[in-house]
Design a protein around this motif. Structure first.
Motif, mmCIF file in Angstrom:
data_model
loop_
_atom_site.group_PDB
_atom_site.id
_atom_site.type_symbol
_atom_site.label_atom_id
_atom_site.label_comp_id
_atom_site.label_asym_id
_atom_site.label_seq_id
_atom_site.Cartn_x
_atom_site.Cartn_y
_atom_site.Cartn_z
ATOM 1 N N THR A 137 1.023 -1.176 -0.086
ATOM 2 C CA THR A 137 -0.035 -0.049 0.063
ATOM 3 C C THR A 137 0.849 1.172 0.093
ATOM 4 O OG1 THR A 137 -0.338 0.149 2.517
ATOM 5 C CG2 THR A 137 -1.861 -1.316 1.224
ATOM 6 N N ASP A 138 2.128 1.007 0.453
ATOM 7 C CA ASP A 138 2.966 2.252 0.575
ATOM 8 C C ASP A 138 4.063 2.120 -0.512
ATOM 9 O OD1 ASP A 138 4.671 4.480 1.152
ATOM 10 O OD2 ASP A 138 4.850 4.062 3.195
ATOM 11 N N TRP A 139 4.248 2.605 -1.380
ATOM 12 C CA TRP A 139 5.407 2.634 -2.333
ATOM 13 C C TRP A 139 6.605 3.638 -2.370
ATOM 14 C CZ3 TRP A 139 5.825 -1.572 -5.388
ATOM 15 C CH2 TRP A 139 4.762 -2.488 -5.814
ATOM 16 N N THR A 140 6.624 4.449 -1.005
ATOM 17 C CA THR A 140 7.621 5.247 -0.761
ATOM 18 C C THR A 140 8.637 4.730 -0.081
ATOM 19 O OG1 THR A 140 6.469 6.051 1.065
ATOM 20 C CG2 THR A 140 5.707 7.249 -0.932
ATOM 21 N N THR A 141 8.481 3.546 0.558
ATOM 22 C CA THR A 141 9.347 2.873 1.387
ATOM 23 C C THR A 141 9.668 1.613 1.107
ATOM 24 O OG1 THR A 141 7.509 2.193 3.038
ATOM 25 C CG2 THR A 141 8.775 4.399 3.435
ATOM 26 N N LEU A 142 9.917 1.316 -0.236
ATOM 27 C CA LEU A 142 10.424 0.154 -0.752
ATOM 28 C C LEU A 142 11.653 -0.644 -0.141
ATOM 29 C CD1 LEU A 142 9.120 -2.288 -2.331
ATOM 30 C CD2 LEU A 142 10.291 -1.490 -4.196
ATOM 31 N N THR A 143 11.928 -1.402 0.564
ATOM 32 C CA THR A 143 13.243 -1.957 0.892
ATOM 33 C C THR A 143 13.861 -2.836 0.208
ATOM 34 O OG1 THR A 143 12.082 -3.124 2.558
ATOM 35 C CG2 THR A 143 12.670 -0.911 3.181
ATOM 36 N N ASP A 144 13.274 -4.144 -0.287
ATOM 37 C CA ASP A 144 13.473 -5.229 -0.823
ATOM 38 C C ASP A 144 13.049 -5.543 -2.076
ATOM 39 O OD1 ASP A 144 15.643 -5.445 1.398
ATOM 40 O OD2 ASP A 144 13.721 -6.607 2.484
ATOM 41 N N VAL A 145 13.757 -6.005 -3.109
ATOM 42 C CA VAL A 145 13.222 -6.886 -4.198
ATOM 43 C C VAL A 145 14.100 -7.957 -4.397
ATOM 44 C CG1 VAL A 145 13.039 -7.048 -6.995
ATOM 45 C CG2 VAL A 145 12.641 -4.516 -5.565
ATOM 46 N N SER A 146 13.493 -9.206 -4.340
ATOM 47 C CA SER A 146 14.014 -10.436 -4.258
ATOM 48 C C SER A 146 13.701 -11.366 -5.411
ATOM 49 C CB SER A 146 13.735 -11.181 -2.945
ATOM 50 O OG SER A 146 14.073 -10.181 -1.790
ATOM 51 N N PHE A 147 14.511 -12.239 -5.882
ATOM 52 C CA PHE A 147 14.020 -13.239 -6.905
ATOM 53 C C PHE A 147 14.379 -14.488 -6.209
ATOM 54 C CE2 PHE A 147 14.970 -9.295 -8.800
ATOM 55 C CZ PHE A 147 14.131 -9.149 -9.917
ATOM 56 N N VAL A 148 13.424 -15.152 -5.922
ATOM 57 C CA VAL A 148 13.496 -16.822 -5.335
ATOM 58 C C VAL A 148 13.219 -17.875 -6.016
ATOM 59 C CG1 VAL A 148 12.761 -17.814 -3.102
ATOM 60 C CG2 VAL A 148 12.717 -15.405 -3.018
ATOM 61 N N ILE A 149 13.974 -18.944 -6.110
ATOM 62 C CA ILE A 149 13.515 -19.985 -6.803
ATOM 63 C C ILE A 149 13.103 -20.999 -5.479
ATOM 64 C CG2 ILE A 149 14.453 -22.069 -8.138
ATOM 65 C CD1 ILE A 149 16.465 -20.036 -9.225
ATOM 66 N N GLU A 150 11.928 -21.477 -5.755
ATOM 67 C CA GLU A 150 11.582 -22.477 -4.755
ATOM 68 C C GLU A 150 11.615 -23.929 -5.065
ATOM 69 O OE1 GLU A 150 8.041 -19.997 -2.588
ATOM 70 O OE2 GLU A 150 7.654 -20.626 -4.758
ATOM 71 N N ALA A 151 12.372 -24.733 -4.452
ATOM 72 C CA ALA A 151 12.435 -26.017 -4.650
ATOM 73 C C ALA A 151 11.139 -26.841 -5.132
ATOM 74 C CB ALA A 151 13.357 -26.710 -3.789
ATOM 75 N N TRP A 152 10.230 -26.407 -4.326
ATOM 76 C CA TRP A 152 9.040 -27.431 -4.460
ATOM 77 C C TRP A 152 8.206 -27.012 -5.853
ATOM 78 C CZ3 TRP A 152 4.342 -24.603 -5.006
ATOM 79 C CH2 TRP A 152 4.447 -23.375 -4.727
ATOM 80 N N ASN A 153 8.467 -25.826 -6.359
ATOM 81 C CA ASN A 153 8.099 -25.052 -7.584
ATOM 82 C C ASN A 153 8.844 -25.177 -8.660
ATOM 83 O OD1 ASN A 153 5.798 -23.818 -8.649
ATOM 84 N ND2 ASN A 153 6.155 -21.930 -7.849
ATOM 85 N N ALA A 154 10.078 -25.507 -8.584
ATOM 86 C CA ALA A 154 11.021 -25.376 -9.763
ATOM 87 C C ALA A 154 10.955 -26.645 -10.506
ATOM 88 C CB ALA A 154 12.205 -25.192 -9.303
ATOM 89 N N GLU A 155 10.911 -26.750 -12.069
ATOM 90 C CA GLU A 155 11.185 -27.789 -12.758
ATOM 91 C C GLU A 155 12.354 -28.516 -12.660
ATOM 92 O OE1 GLU A 155 10.187 -26.278 -16.710
ATOM 93 O OE2 GLU A 155 8.206 -25.605 -15.959
ATOM 94 N N LYS A 156 13.513 -27.450 -12.713
ATOM 95 C CA LYS A 156 14.858 -27.951 -12.594
ATOM 96 C C LYS A 156 15.508 -27.507 -11.313
ATOM 97 C CE LYS A 156 15.402 -29.154 -17.047
ATOM 98 N NZ LYS A 156 16.213 -29.974 -17.697
ATOM 99 N N LYS A 157 15.866 -28.528 -10.325
ATOM 100 C CA LYS A 157 16.616 -28.131 -9.111
ATOM 101 C C LYS A 157 17.935 -27.803 -8.935
ATOM 102 C CE LYS A 157 12.670 -30.202 -7.083
ATOM 103 N NZ LYS A 157 11.632 -29.546 -7.690
ATOM 104 N N LYS A 158 18.524 -27.886 -10.217
ATOM 105 C CA LYS A 158 19.823 -27.378 -10.388
ATOM 106 C C LYS A 158 19.949 -26.409 -11.587
ATOM 107 C CE LYS A 158 24.552 -29.267 -10.188
ATOM 108 N NZ LYS A 158 25.269 -30.495 -10.237
#
Length: 92
Positions: free
Chosen positions: A61-82
């Motif tokens: 709701t507040d775009w004036t205080t963004l602190t993190d942008v992360s890109f996450v590969i989740e093992a349970w959701n990934a087609e390739k684990k490596k």
């Protein structure tokens, strides 16, 4: 970071020859501890550009205080684990 004057998060992503995850979770957080998630689908060996409108991140709701942008590969959701992913052109 104050990103309230922008409308979207943009980036390009691809996997390397060892494999690609197929899906990468994009996570944004702000100082109010609001966390929003978007699943970038179709991450393969060729570059793919994403332009995600802020409306997709409904929990922020507040775009004036963004602190993190992360890109996450989740093992349970990934087609390739490596494998390795490459990101470029991350901007608002």
């Amino acid at each position: 970071m104050n990103v309230s004057k922008y409308e979207k998060l943009s980036f390009s992503i691809r996997g390397l020859e060892e494999g690609s995850p197929g899906i990468v979770k994009v996570v944004l957080k702000n100082q109010k501890n609001e966390t929003a998630i978007y699943y970038a689908k179709g991450v393969r060996l060729k570059w793919r550009s994403f332009n995600i409108p802020f409306e997709e991140f409904t929990q922020i709701t507040d775009w004036t205080t963004l602190t993190d942008v992360s890109f996450v590969i989740e093992a349970w959701n990934a087609e390739k684990k490596k494998g390795i992913i490459l990101l470029e052109g991350i901007c608002f």
